[in-house]
Write an enzyme that holds these catalytic residues in place. Structure first.
Site, PDB file in Angstrom:
ATOM      1  N   LYS A 209      19.641  -9.703  20.929  1.00  0.00           N
ATOM      2  CA  LYS A 209      20.020  -8.801  22.030  1.00  0.00           C
ATOM      3  C   LYS A 209      19.000  -7.661  22.183  1.00  0.00           C
ATOM      4  O   LYS A 209      18.210  -7.399  21.272  1.00  0.00           O
ATOM      5  CB  LYS A 209      21.440  -8.259  21.785  1.00  0.00           C
ATOM      6  CG  LYS A 209      22.494  -9.385  21.633  1.00  0.00           C
ATOM      7  CD  LYS A 209      22.840 -10.084  22.937  1.00  0.00           C
ATOM      8  CE  LYS A 209      23.381 -11.478  22.817  1.00  0.00           C
ATOM      9  NZ  LYS A 209      24.743 -11.699  22.441  1.00  0.00           N
ATOM     10  N   ASN A 210      19.028  -6.972  23.310  1.00  0.00           N
ATOM     11  CA  ASN A 210      18.006  -5.951  23.607  1.00  0.00           C
ATOM     12  C   ASN A 210      18.015  -4.807  22.604  1.00  0.00           C
ATOM     13  O   ASN A 210      16.990  -4.189  22.368  1.00  0.00           O
ATOM     14  CB  ASN A 210      18.195  -5.394  25.018  1.00  0.00           C
ATOM     15  CG  ASN A 210      17.827  -6.402  26.090  1.00  0.00           C
ATOM     16  OD1 ASN A 210      17.668  -7.596  25.798  1.00  0.00           O
ATOM     17  ND2 ASN A 210      17.684  -5.955  27.327  1.00  0.00           N
TER      18      ASN A 210
END
Ligand code: PLP
Length: 381
Positions: free
Chosen positions: A182-183
């Site tokens: 995920k970011n």
């Protein structure tokens, strides 16, 4: 050339942070995590935030705190990761799938409204690939139905915005994932953010077995204190060993977003010349650019995957329509035709390697490889 699907950007400073936690007596949820919770609530401009050990466990704690259980229905999109529906199913409630908009692949208020029944307990809006759903319109739809909770699956959308708002502003709770790809990531992890004080209290208890005090609170006061358990909970707290990876990523996430946005622009421009579809981004959306999926004719999709893999380019599929996966198909009898947009997208989509440290050379190679495999497929069919 070999191109990974994803690589994280953590490094030496993060290793030092982990070493600092190892030097303290407290490995589980303590002061490091509490500081990150303060940071999250400031970032999202919501009064309450809690760290979780995954999106999944955070969502379970939230749904438990909302009293979702057998006999209840929760509306979820057919185009999402399975976790969005599985948390509902795990609590004995029924995930009621709805199809998504053909251009944005997001749920719409009209589709939600059609799926509401007297049993509806919650709606989970998924900000797919990083584009926020129209939360203001969804909140308006549910304004006169306070018995239905509005939740946001922000696993793809930490830094994204829509019009003048971000996650958590129009929902009862926003749920984040800090899973490895995920970011914002700490390997495994998640967070919950809410404007509602009483929901925050209930989720804090549901996060830790339903206990009345956390381990740090039990020991910090010096002497032993008895604790009680009045409600059932899960084990969803994030240890400080992982939480320590987050503080440096939060203030810099928008810097990495400008890199992601430029890369997305580069991909979109190059791919516009090919016979592929990409999701439409609405005006007023600041896209978090978590994933970069394209869509080819379903007849070509598996050839495109094989062709890219053969050239050393790793890909993923995000996602095949959830209600037609074997478990949900068998249990509820859902068929592809019940969710035509999600099904068609899911059978033709391919996600390309996309992350801030992807080199210009690797990006050019990915784009050239996509052009090659699509040209090869077009001549065969
Ligand atoms: C990754 C993801 C989840 C699950 O997150 P975990 O932290 O792995 O539990 C949920 N929803 C979506 C849309 C995701 O991409």
């Amino acid at each position: 050339m070999k191109v990974d699907f994803y690589r994280h950007s953590l490094g030496a400073a993060d290793a030092e942070g982990v070493a600092r936690v190892l030097d303290t007596p407290f490995l589980t949820s303590g002061m490091v995590g509490k500081a990150v919770e303060t940071q999250l609530s400031a970032f999202f401009e919501v009064p309450h935030a809690l760290l979780m050990n995954s999106w999944t466990n955070g969502a379970l704690a939230t749904l438990l705190a909302l009293g979702v259980g057998p006999g209840d229905e929760v509306i979820v999109p057919a185009m999402t990761f399975i976790a969005t529906a599985n948390v509902v199913e795990l609590l004995g409630a029924k995930p009621v799938f709805i199809d998504v908009d053909a251009a944005t692949l997001l749920i719409t208020p009209a589709a939600v409204e059609m799926a509401i029944t007297p049993r509806t307990k919650a709606v989970i809006a998924v900000h797919l690939y990083g584009q926020m759903c129209d939360m203001r319109a969804l909140a308006d739809l549910l304004a006169d139905r306070p018995e239905i909770a509005l939740l946001e699956d922000c696993a793809h959308c930490f830094e994204g915005r829509r019009d003048d708002y971000g996650p958590g502003q129009y929902s009862d709770a926003a749920l984040f994932s800090f899973y490895a790809t995920k970011n914002v990531t700490c390997g495994e992890g998640g967070a919950f953010a809410t404007r509602r004080a009483e929901l925050y209290e209930a989720v804090m208890r549901a996060r830790l077995h339903g206990m009345s005090a956390s381990a740090v609170d039990r020991y910090q006061t010096g002497g032993y204190r008895h604790w009680d358990m009045e409600v059932l909970g899960v084990k969803a707290n994030l240890p400080d060993l992982l939480a320590v990876l987050l503080p440096r990523q939060i203030p810099t996430v928008r810097d990495r977003l400008s890199v992601r946005s430029a890369m997305a622009q580069e991909y979109a421009t190059a791919l516009a010349a090919l016979n592929v579809r990409m999701p439409h981004t609405e005006i007023g959306v600041v896209h978090a650019q978590h994933l970069f999926p394209i869509h080819v004719h379903p007849r070509l999709r598996d050839e495109v995957i094989a062709g890219l893999n053969q050239r050393g380019v790793a890909v993923a599929i995000n996602y095949r329509s959830v209600p037609t996966l074997t478990y949900y198909h068998r249990k509820y009898g859902y068929a592809p035709a019940d969710f035509p947009v999600s099904y068609e997208w899911g059978e033709g989509t391919v996600t390309l390697p996309f992350f801030p440290d992807l080199s210009a050379e690797a990006r050019a190679y990915v784009l050239a490889s996509v052009a090659d495999v699509i040209a090869a497929g077009a001549t065969r069919h």
